[in-house]
Design a protein around this motif. Sequence first.
Motif, PDB file in Angstrom:
ATOM      1  N   SER A  80       0.509  -3.080  -0.997  1.00  0.00           N
ATOM      2  CA  SER A  80      -0.105  -1.753  -0.812  1.00  0.00           C
ATOM      3  C   SER A  80       0.262  -1.302   0.592  1.00  0.00           C
ATOM      4  O   SER A  80       0.636  -2.130   1.445  1.00  0.00           O
ATOM      5  N   TRP A  81       0.129  -0.029   0.862  1.00  0.00           N
ATOM      6  CA  TRP A  81       0.398   0.428   2.224  1.00  0.00           C
ATOM      7  C   TRP A  81      -0.748   0.045   3.153  1.00  0.00           C
ATOM      8  O   TRP A  81      -0.563  -0.141   4.349  1.00  0.00           O
ATOM      9  N   THR A  82      -1.935  -0.142   2.587  1.00  0.00           N
ATOM     10  CA  THR A  82      -3.034  -0.680   3.390  1.00  0.00           C
ATOM     11  C   THR A  82      -2.640  -2.053   3.912  1.00  0.00           C
ATOM     12  O   THR A  82      -2.802  -2.355   5.105  1.00  0.00           O
ATOM     13  N   LEU A  85      -0.102  -1.593   6.694  1.00  0.00           N
ATOM     14  CA  LEU A  85      -0.673  -1.192   7.985  1.00  0.00           C
ATOM     15  C   LEU A  85      -1.294  -2.396   8.692  1.00  0.00           C
ATOM     16  O   LEU A  85      -1.145  -2.568   9.907  1.00  0.00           O
ATOM     17  N   THR A 106      -6.824  11.222   8.582  1.00  0.00           N
ATOM     18  CA  THR A 106      -5.976  10.288   7.858  1.00  0.00           C
ATOM     19  C   THR A 106      -6.810   9.621   6.790  1.00  0.00           C
ATOM     20  O   THR A 106      -8.024   9.804   6.723  1.00  0.00           O
ATOM     21  N   MET A 107      -6.142   8.852   5.952  1.00  0.00           N
ATOM     22  CA  MET A 107      -6.857   8.020   5.006  1.00  0.00           C
ATOM     23  C   MET A 107      -7.446   6.859   5.818  1.00  0.00           C
ATOM     24  O   MET A 107      -6.797   6.371   6.747  1.00  0.00           O
ATOM     25  N   SER A 110      -5.717   3.658   7.855  1.00  0.00           N
ATOM     26  CA  SER A 110      -4.966   3.657   9.121  1.00  0.00           C
ATOM     27  C   SER A 110      -5.828   3.050  10.227  1.00  0.00           C
ATOM     28  O   SER A 110      -5.339   2.293  11.064  1.00  0.00           O
ATOM     29  N   VAL A 152       0.004   9.377  12.314  1.00  0.00           N
ATOM     30  CA  VAL A 152       0.134   9.611  10.878  1.00  0.00           C
ATOM     31  C   VAL A 152       0.897  10.919  10.676  1.00  0.00           C
ATOM     32  O   VAL A 152       0.646  11.892  11.383  1.00  0.00           O
ATOM     33  N   ASP A 178       2.340   6.003  10.223  1.00  0.00           N
ATOM     34  CA  ASP A 178       1.882   5.934   8.835  1.00  0.00           C
ATOM     35  C   ASP A 178       2.445   7.180   8.135  1.00  0.00           C
ATOM     36  O   ASP A 178       1.959   8.287   8.326  1.00  0.00           O
ATOM     37  N   ALA A 180       2.766   7.621   4.819  1.00  0.00           N
ATOM     38  CA  ALA A 180       2.393   7.558   3.402  1.00  0.00           C
ATOM     39  C   ALA A 180       2.580   8.907   2.697  1.00  0.00           C
ATOM     40  O   ALA A 180       2.947   8.960   1.529  1.00  0.00           O
ATOM     41  N   GLN A 181       2.331   9.990   3.433  1.00  0.00           N
ATOM     42  CA  GLN A 181       2.328  11.312   2.793  1.00  0.00           C
ATOM     43  C   GLN A 181       3.613  12.101   3.039  1.00  0.00           C
ATOM     44  O   GLN A 181       3.732  13.223   2.549  1.00  0.00           O
ATOM     45  N   SER A 202       3.627   4.549   1.465  1.00  0.00           N
ATOM     46  CA  SER A 202       2.767   4.036   0.391  1.00  0.00           C
ATOM     47  C   SER A 202       3.442   4.219  -0.961  1.00  0.00           C
ATOM     48  O   SER A 202       4.180   5.181  -1.174  1.00  0.00           O
ATOM     49  N   ASN A 204       1.339   4.071  -3.758  1.00  0.00           N
ATOM     50  CA  ASN A 204       0.211   4.185  -4.691  1.00  0.00           C
ATOM     51  C   ASN A 204       0.388   5.400  -5.603  1.00  0.00           C
ATOM     52  O   ASN A 204       1.246   6.245  -5.371  1.00  0.00           O
ATOM     53  N   LYS A 207       1.092   9.173  -4.554  1.00  0.00           N
ATOM     54  CA  LYS A 207       2.095   9.523  -3.550  1.00  0.00           C
ATOM     55  C   LYS A 207       3.347  10.056  -4.273  1.00  0.00           C
ATOM     56  O   LYS A 207       3.423   9.980  -5.505  1.00  0.00           O
ATOM     57  N   GLY A 214       1.606  -0.407  -3.983  1.00  0.00           N
ATOM     58  CA  GLY A 214       2.707  -0.977  -3.215  1.00  0.00           C
ATOM     59  C   GLY A 214       2.910  -0.246  -1.909  1.00  0.00           C
ATOM     60  O   GLY A 214       2.312   0.807  -1.673  1.00  0.00           O
TER      61      GLY A 214
HETATM   62  C1  LIG Z   1      -2.294   6.636   0.741  1.00  0.00           C
HETATM   63  C2  LIG Z   1      -2.445   6.433   2.184  1.00  0.00           C
HETATM   64  C3  LIG Z   1      -2.678   5.176   2.754  1.00  0.00           C
HETATM   65  C4  LIG Z   1      -2.973   3.933   1.955  1.00  0.00           C
HETATM   66  O1  LIG Z   1      -1.941   3.576   1.093  1.00  0.00           O
HETATM   67  P1  LIG Z   1      -2.228   2.562  -0.133  1.00  0.00           P
HETATM   68  O2  LIG Z   1      -0.865   2.249  -0.645  1.00  0.00           O
HETATM   69  O3  LIG Z   1      -3.091   3.283  -1.105  1.00  0.00           O
HETATM   70  O4  LIG Z   1      -2.915   1.360   0.427  1.00  0.00           O
HETATM   71  C5  LIG Z   1      -2.710   5.080   4.131  1.00  0.00           C
HETATM   72  N1  LIG Z   1      -2.532   6.145   4.910  1.00  0.00           N
HETATM   73  C6  LIG Z   1      -2.329   7.387   4.407  1.00  0.00           C
HETATM   74  C7  LIG Z   1      -2.135   8.527   5.335  1.00  0.00           C
HETATM   75  C8  LIG Z   1      -2.300   7.564   3.025  1.00  0.00           C
HETATM   76  O5  LIG Z   1      -2.135   8.793   2.538  1.00  0.00           O
END
Ligand SMILES: *Cc1c(COP(=O)(O)O)cnc(C)c1O
Length: 426
Positions: A80-82, A85, A106-107, A110, A152, A178, A180-181, A202, A204, A207, A214
């Motif tokens: 996961s991206w979690t 991080l 942010t989510m 982070s 982010v 980060d 992810a987006q 990310s 997930n 995304k 992942g």
């Molecule tokens: C989605 C997201 C994450 C977490 O990613 P996961 O793969 O769901 O763990 C972290 N930071 C940001 C900015 C995100 O949008």
Amino acid sequence: MITEKLALHGGPKTIAKPFKRYNPIGKEEVDAAKAVVESGVLSKFLGCWEPDFYGGPKVQEFERACEKFFGVKHVVTVNSWTSGLIAAVGAIGIEPGDEVIVTPWTMCASATAILHWNAIPVFADIEPETFNLDLKSVEANITPYTKAIMAVDIFGHSCDIDALMEIAVRHNLKVITDTAQAPGTFNQGRVTGTLAHVGGYSLNYHKHIHTGEGGILVTNDDDIFDRLQLIRNHAEAVVADKGVGNLTNMVGHNFRLGEIESAIGIEQLKKLKGFVEGRQRAAQRLTDGLRGLSGLRTPVVKPGCTHAYYMYPMILDVDRLGVSREKIHSAMEAEGVTGLAQGYANVHLLPMYQKKVAYGSNGFPWTSDICHRDVSYAKGICPVAEELHDKTYLGFEMCLHELENEDVDLIVAAFKKVWSKIGSEL
Ligand SMILES: *Cc1c(COP(=O)(O)O)cnc(C)c1O
């Protein structure tokens, strides 16, 4: 002049049927996943110093494909991206009590990744153009204890990475991004997410591309690369045989991505550019359609940057409009525009930070000797982020929908109808 009443007041709805759900998974992914299942090798990782420490064939193929796509020296996939991080914060050598500056927009993961290593998240404010970290606020929050910045690329637009790296050099800090987006976007022709010491994406399910769950870590630093792989895969059991001398944060996890996910990821990566371009086309059509509506600020794209539109971020000038965001939001929803969000996260206002209860019940790490000073998470520390959240920010969650031109035109029509009623029906 629009004579029909607002749907909110019993008039006809602008959008009758829900938008199509975003689904980037096609036949290629199905075939790739099936082949892995039929091979019987769903994972091949071993948590010891052997060739399988690096995972199975699809994991490694996906990592090499990502290195090429993102133009970066090293890629480490994670589950996961979690997880990514967490691995990143550990790999740059953060010590308990170190301060890491992070954005509140942010989510939550982070910031949690910082706490994971018993380091202290310090929230800097954002700027209202791209909603990314405000450089002045970053500088103002640097103390002798600051060791890193977690930036982010929020909603799909790169942070001001050059200025952040310059601050980092001046203060001897590490930078984690980060992204992810914002996968597949650019900043002055360079790939967003690859310009810090370590960064990533990310995978997930909401995304741009996904493998269910992942994440993808990217770095150009050989040492960070080694340490990311160790933290991903039971570092403490591997360091002796691998001959790792520096044991800092060699606390391992199982953050390994599976072979099925990796095989799907290989196919998804090939489609990323097209998906991002599709979002950009829809966003451009929306921006063109909304041009001229007073008191509505559509997304800002900085010169030399591209936007991936995970979110389509807007700001309402509620004082000029003379109507609250809540009223506009309910009128838009009644017209059938789903996926409009009032405000976004202010992570520092989550109960964990407000009450300072995280690990155990007694305020660790803030109340312990490792924490150098009393770090504030009070409302008011990030006035720009807080006002946007409380009052003026309106986001359209493009990540939820697959929008055709006709859908975008209907959204525009709903905005125009609602706007035409401000001051009368609204
Ligand atoms: C989605 C997201 C994450 C977490 O990613 P996961 O793969 O769901 O763990 C972290 N930071 C940001 C900015 C995100 O949008």
